[in-house]
Design an enzyme around this catalytic site. Structure first.
Site, mmCIF file in Angstrom:
data_model
loop_
_atom_site.group_PDB
_atom_site.id
_atom_site.type_symbol
_atom_site.label_atom_id
_atom_site.label_comp_id
_atom_site.label_asym_id
_atom_site.label_seq_id
_atom_site.Cartn_x
_atom_site.Cartn_y
_atom_site.Cartn_z
ATOM 1 N N HIS A 96 0.844 -1.199 0.000
ATOM 2 C CA HIS A 96 0.000 0.000 0.000
ATOM 3 C C HIS A 96 0.876 1.244 0.000
ATOM 4 O O HIS A 96 1.835 1.360 0.768
ATOM 5 C CB HIS A 96 -0.928 0.028 1.214
ATOM 6 C CG HIS A 96 -1.853 1.209 1.217
ATOM 7 N ND1 HIS A 96 -2.897 1.338 0.323
ATOM 8 C CD2 HIS A 96 -1.870 2.340 1.969
ATOM 9 C CE1 HIS A 96 -3.523 2.475 0.533
ATOM 10 N NE2 HIS A 96 -2.917 3.108 1.528
ATOM 11 N N SER A 97 0.540 2.213 -0.877
ATOM 12 C CA SER A 97 1.216 3.503 -0.963
ATOM 13 C C SER A 97 2.703 3.285 -1.259
ATOM 14 O O SER A 97 3.039 2.659 -2.262
ATOM 15 C CB SER A 97 0.980 4.294 0.328
ATOM 16 O OG SER A 97 1.339 5.648 0.176
ATOM 17 N N MET A 98 3.615 3.763 -0.416
ATOM 18 C CA MET A 98 5.027 3.497 -0.645
ATOM 19 C C MET A 98 5.280 2.004 -0.779
ATOM 20 O O MET A 98 6.150 1.569 -1.553
ATOM 21 C CB MET A 98 5.870 4.073 0.498
ATOM 22 C CG MET A 98 7.375 3.880 0.312
ATOM 23 S SD MET A 98 8.370 4.476 1.713
ATOM 24 C CE MET A 98 8.195 3.089 2.853
ATOM 25 N N ALA A 100 3.495 -0.146 -2.244
ATOM 26 C CA ALA A 100 3.200 -0.611 -3.603
ATOM 27 C C ALA A 100 4.437 -0.483 -4.484
ATOM 28 O O ALA A 100 4.756 -1.384 -5.280
ATOM 29 C CB ALA A 100 2.041 0.193 -4.196
ATOM 30 N N SER A 124 -1.618 -1.003 -4.154
ATOM 31 C CA SER A 124 -2.756 -0.267 -3.601
ATOM 32 C C SER A 124 -2.349 1.161 -3.240
ATOM 33 O O SER A 124 -1.282 1.395 -2.681
ATOM 34 C CB SER A 124 -3.256 -0.998 -2.342
ATOM 35 O OG SER A 124 -4.153 -0.205 -1.591
#
Length: 257
Positions: A96-98, A100, A124
């Protein structure tokens, strides 16, 4: 190379429901400032049938005395070495975020090494690796960093009212922001495996076009799912997000059987 047992926990590898008998693995990459414990609910959902591995980066929680790794490439190199020590179960990456971007970069390294790369990556809450914005949160003062956390709405509200917790968390948050905000990726950089992208329709840090641009970074199958919500849309759509992850887990299990 030494191997990490299928039910073991290390500084980098966290298993909240260890199971040596699982046939497939899910490796979870936290967001900037995040920690392995963010994925405890994911472990509750998928273990013990799936070996759920949550990664713990340096500089947070029980690793808070270690310096943060403020470069995405260096951190992906370190994660690659750790993940290579896991057994060769069919694997899915979820970030998720970083996280990803780290899942993507780690997958690329494992593909290049031929070292049990993931059968699929679920990315994500992050724009495509080559979709660059000139963001400089890591250069702001503490108030500016805290305002960013409030905007994204992914930090426990109790933390904002606890100066000691904030002081402990800010170095890791700032270090992670420095890593992701200085990261660049050439548009031709592609992984070989399938890629699923999950995004929120009102994420202030990722437009739908920027999320869809992930398809330029894979030679495999691509699909994208849009949810209502902002940067941490997944907390309001857990069952639907879990269903997307399960699709990839089932695919990895079938491919490995």
């Amino acid at each position: 190379m030494s191997r990490i047992a299928d039910d073991a926990t290390t500084a980098w590898i966290r298993r909240y429901h260890p199971s040596a008998s699982s046939a497939v693995r899910l490796v979870c990459f936290p967001h900037a400032g995040g920690s392995a414990s963010f994925f405890h609910p994911v472990s509750v959902r998928f273990a013990p049938e799936t070996d759920v591995v949550a990664l713990q980066y340096p500089g947070r929680q029980d690793r808070r005395t270690e310096p943060c790794v403020e470069d995405i490439g260096k951190l992906a190199d370190l994660l690659c070495e750790e993940i290579r020590e896991l057994s060769d179960k069919p694997t899915v990456f979820f970030g998720h975020s970083m996280g990803a971007v780290l899942a993507f970069e780690t997958a690329l390294r494992l593909e290049e090494l031929g070292a049990n790369p993931p059968r699929a990556v679920v990315a994500s809450g992050r724009r495509a690796p080559s979709s660059h914005r000139d963001e400089r949160v890591h250069q702001q003062d503490d108030k500016g960093v805290i305002n960013e956390l409030r905007l994204l709405n992914g930090t426990d509200a109790a933390v904002f009212g606890n100066d000691e917790l904030l002081r402990m968390a800010l170095p890791a948050i700032r270090g992670d922001y420095r890593a992701i905000e200085t990261y660049t990726c050439p548009p031709e950089r592609r992984m070989r495996g399938p890629l699923t992208v999950l995004t929120g329709d009102s994420d202030p840090r990722t437009t739908l076009a920027e999320a869809e641009a992930w398809q330029d970074h894979t030679e495999g199958a691509f699909r994208m799912r849009v949810f209502s919500g902002g940067h941490f849309f997944l907390t309001g759509h857990l069952n639907e997000v879990y269903a997307e992850i399960l699709t990839e887990i089932d695919g990895a299990r079938a491919a490995g059987s």
